[in-house]
Design a protein around this motif. Sequence first.
Motif, short mmCIF file in Angstrom:
data_model
loop_
_atom_site.label_atom_id
_atom_site.label_comp_id
_atom_site.label_asym_id
_atom_site.label_seq_id
_atom_site.Cartn_x
_atom_site.Cartn_y
_atom_site.Cartn_z
N ASP A 151 -29.79 -13.32 22.61
CA ASP A 151 -30.04 -14.55 23.35
C ASP A 151 -29.09 -14.59 24.54
O ASP A 151 -27.91 -14.89 24.40
N LEU A 152 -29.60 -14.27 25.72
CA LEU A 152 -28.76 -14.17 26.91
C LEU A 152 -28.15 -15.51 27.29
O LEU A 152 -26.99 -15.58 27.67
N ARG A 153 -28.90 -16.58 27.13
CA ARG A 153 -28.36 -17.90 27.49
C ARG A 153 -27.18 -18.27 26.61
O ARG A 153 -26.19 -18.81 27.08
N GLN A 154 -27.31 -17.98 25.33
CA GLN A 154 -26.21 -18.30 24.42
C GLN A 154 -24.98 -17.47 24.75
O GLN A 154 -23.87 -17.97 24.79
N GLU A 155 -25.19 -16.19 25.03
CA GLU A 155 -24.07 -15.32 25.38
C GLU A 155 -23.38 -15.81 26.65
O GLU A 155 -22.15 -15.87 26.72
N LEU A 156 -24.16 -16.18 27.66
CA LEU A 156 -23.58 -16.66 28.91
C LEU A 156 -22.85 -17.98 28.73
O LEU A 156 -21.79 -18.20 29.32
N SER A 157 -23.41 -18.86 27.91
CA SER A 157 -22.73 -20.14 27.69
C SER A 157 -21.42 -19.93 26.94
O SER A 157 -20.43 -20.62 27.22
N GLU A 158 -21.37 -18.98 26.02
CA GLU A 158 -20.13 -18.70 25.31
C GLU A 158 -19.07 -18.13 26.26
O GLU A 158 -17.91 -18.50 26.20
#
Length: 155
Positions: free
Chosen positions: A93-100
Amino acid sequence: MFFDIGPLELVALIILAVLVFGPDKLPKVIQDVARFVRKVREFSDSAREDIRRELGPEFKDFEFEDLNPKNFARKHLLDNDDLGLKEIRSSFDLRQELSEVTDAVNGREVAAAPDASAAPAVSAAPAPEGASSDRLRKTGPASRQDPPPFDADAT
């Protein structure tokens, strides 16, 4: 219609052909073009059959359309799931990785991940005396959100 030629364009081509070749020679030109197209189709069909015959029985399901890189990738990577690519794609999940990463950079607390291997927890190291607790955050007048100046010569 065919070959991305609309009806108006087809009429324009017919009028142009009548003007260039004349009504006397136009039927002969159409016959010659049709004969040429048939010969090219026969040649390509015989070449395909020769290649299939030379490749042998192990390539009986070989299609020449598969030589197009887009079709090749679609057939071998997306349709066949021998490598488990669908599970890998669904677990990433790219969005989750970027938000982290953004939370870690901004010094916010990272929510606990479902498994320990997904994202390491961010720990705040004690700051030396006189240093701010968040070294990555800009402070002072340079921290405003104005875009950098545009240089037309540099682009």
